[in-house]
Write an enzyme that holds these catalytic residues in place. Structure first.
Site, short mmCIF file in Angstrom:
data_model
loop_
_atom_site.label_atom_id
_atom_site.label_comp_id
_atom_site.label_asym_id
_atom_site.label_seq_id
_atom_site.Cartn_x
_atom_site.Cartn_y
_atom_site.Cartn_z
N ASN A 1 0.86 -1.18 0.00
CA ASN A 1 0.00 0.00 0.00
C ASN A 1 0.90 1.23 0.00
O ASN A 1 1.77 1.36 0.86
CB ASN A 1 -0.90 0.00 1.25
CG ASN A 1 -1.86 1.18 1.27
OD1 ASN A 1 -1.44 2.34 1.30
ND2 ASN A 1 -3.15 0.90 1.26
N THR B 1 -5.08 -0.28 -2.76
CA THR B 1 -5.48 1.08 -2.41
C THR B 1 -6.71 0.96 -1.53
O THR B 1 -7.66 0.23 -1.85
CB THR B 1 -5.65 1.98 -3.65
OG1 THR B 1 -6.05 3.28 -3.21
CG2 THR B 1 -6.67 1.46 -4.65
N GLU B 2 -6.67 1.63 -0.37
CA GLU B 2 -7.62 1.31 0.70
C GLU B 2 -9.07 1.65 0.39
O GLU B 2 -9.97 1.23 1.10
CB GLU B 2 -7.18 1.93 2.03
CG GLU B 2 -7.10 3.44 2.07
CD GLU B 2 -5.70 3.94 1.78
OE1 GLU B 2 -4.95 3.25 1.05
OE2 GLU B 2 -5.35 5.03 2.28
N ASN B 3 -9.29 2.42 -0.67
CA ASN B 3 -10.68 2.70 -1.02
C ASN B 3 -11.34 1.51 -1.72
O ASN B 3 -12.54 1.57 -2.00
CB ASN B 3 -10.78 3.97 -1.87
CG ASN B 3 -9.89 3.94 -3.08
OD1 ASN B 3 -8.71 3.65 -2.97
ND2 ASN B 3 -10.45 4.20 -4.23
N SER C 1 -11.61 -4.06 2.75
CA SER C 1 -10.32 -3.43 2.46
C SER C 1 -9.51 -3.22 3.74
O SER C 1 -8.30 -3.46 3.77
CB SER C 1 -10.56 -2.08 1.77
OG SER C 1 -9.34 -1.52 1.39
#
Lengths: 239, 228
Positions: free
Chosen positions: B42, B65-67, B107
């Site tokens: 990340n 990607t944390e979204n 996520s």
């Protein structure tokens, strides 16, 4: 007979009452249910507590709802964006309350709310100012913070395809908070780009099962929030 | 960039003390060299994003990607931009063949559950004990915003920091104790700056590499924390 389809955004947001807690999906503009938010502005419910990752951009969508003074408090992880003007101004004047929550804790609090878990412990935010007043406990020698579930009266979510049972699929990273927000609201209200016949969405591909969804409205050409923001459009100019 | 060009660049830099050391691209390259084949990574917003451009050939790295995307590809070209395909910095990106989309709770289960191998973040300050401050300067006029930073440092196995060694006004970002609000305590493993690479081992900082033309004494002089 089950049919969750309603004919307009206006019908979809009916019954949202003053003082309600409303979850609003989206990560920035991706997944933001702009048409439902605008219908909520027209509907006029006040003193709302909003649960959303961000606090809106420009003068449309969530920013317009805040600008219209319908929001008392926002529970959110990142209220600062490149083009957020409305929230910062009201926040600095002390006219809107903010509960700042780490993004993953926000997602899990919402998920827990939908899953019937009243609270949980997480290592996120240990030793930081965001956990100062929170209960802590050690697990396997490591500290964790007690976080409470969030439930809502309503959620507003955008999806790609829906059927009359409320089964949903999403588009790419617009999925973000949609599935957990549908789970955590008494009334989950969804705008779909397309409503399809039952069975068109392969049961293997359903992302949100219909049991979590209560109202669906088709908005086939949703606004592109970034375009509206770039063109400095305000919500009432869209009609 | 080939080696001769790089060297030429260093030579120009050496003539100017302000530009001494690695530039951000070279810093990103250093981080990239330390990311092993097969890692789930990340990258934070800003300088960390540059790392993706320098992964050595023959290594396959999957970006999270944390979204809600695993298998993030390059930034989207203007004709393929999709406002519903963004990264954590809300930039339009692409997805590689073999990518997966998921909701936020999943996520952050990847993050908090220890499934992500490496996270590369920027910093306002890092302490000699590996404490990180990167979400707030504590200025009451700023709008507080935390995003996923605290979840990342709490859950990802290895946290690398990439940052300029000093602020624009010349104060050290590598400090004895962070004065800005913490993102996490004892979380950083390695720090990559324009002057040096430092490892945090048993709450002490050890310099493992110096930028060309930079001495240990020079780095120590620019560092509030004690270096070993």
């Amino acid at each position: 007979m089950i049919n969750k389809i309603v004919s307009s955004a206006e019908d979809a947001v009916s019954g949202i009452f003053d003082g309600a807690t409303v979850m609003i999906g989206g990560f920035g503009e991706a997944g933001s249910p702009v048409e439902l938010i605008h219908a909520l502005i027209d509907q006029g419910a006040k003193n709302l507590t909003i649960v959303s990752n961000n606090a809106g951009s420009g003068h449309v969508g969530l920013a317009a709802l805040i600008e219209n003074r319908q929001v008392k408090k926002i529970i959110c992880s990142f209220p600062r964006t490149a083009i957020s003007v409305v929230f910062p101004e009201l926040y600095r004047k002390g006219e809107i309350e903010l509960e700042l929550v780490p993004q993953g804790t926000l997602a899990e609090r919402i998920r827990a709310g939908g899953a019937g878990i009243p609270a949980f412990y997480t290592p996120t935010s240990v030793h930081t100012s965001l956990s100062e007043e929170k209960e802590q406990r050690d697990f396997n020698g490591k500290p964790a913070v007690l976080e409470y579930a969030i439930q809502a009266d309503f959620s507003l979510v955008k999806c790609l395809k829906a059927d009359k049972y409320g089964n949903l699929t999403y588009n790419k990273t617009a999925r973000n908070f949609g599935p957990v927000m549908c789970m955590a609201a008494k009334t989950a209200i969804v705008q779909a780009r397309q409503i399809v016949e039952p069975g068109v969405i392969d049961p293997e591909h359903v992302v949100t099962p219909g049991i979590f969804v209560h109202r669906v409205v088709e908005i086939s050409n949703p606004a592109d929030e970034s375009k509206l923001v770039a063109e400095k459009i305000r919500y009432h100019e869209i009609k | 960039m080939n080696r001769n060009l790089l060297r030429k660049k260093y030579d120009t830099m050496k003539s100017n003390d302000k530009n001494l050391g690695w530039n951000v691209n070279e810093m990103a390259q250093k981080v990239a060299m330390d990311i092993p084949d097969g890692a789930y990574v990340n990258l934070g917003i800003g300088i960390p994003e540059l790392v993706a451009g320098y992964i050595p050939e023959g290594r396959e790295v999957i970006y999270h990607t944390e979204n809600g995307l695993l298998g993030m590809g390059k930034v989207a070209e203007s004709q393929t931009e999709d406002p519903e395909l963004v990264n954590a910095g809300k930039k339009y990106v692409t997805a590689i063949p073999g990518a997966a989309y998921f909701h936020h709770a999943d996520s952050f289960a990847m993050i908090r559950g220890g499934h992500i191998d490496i996270c590369v973040l920027g910093a306002y300050q890092v302490s000699e004990e590996g404490d990180l401050a990167n979400w707030s300067t504590g200025n009451p006029d700023d709008i507080p915003a935390v995003g996923g930073a605290m979840d990342l440092v709490a859950g990802v196995k290895t946290i690398y920091v990439i940052t300029k060694h000093c602020t624009k006004i010349g104060s050290s970002k590598i400090v004895k104790q962070c004065t800005y609000p913490l993102t996490g305590k004892n979380v950083v493993s390695r720090i990559y700056t324009d002057l040096a690479i430092m490892d945090v081992i048993d709450k002490k900082l050890y310099v493992s590499e110096l930028a060309p033309g930079v001495s240990f004494e020079y780095v120590q002089q620019k560092t509030e924390a004690r270096l070993n």
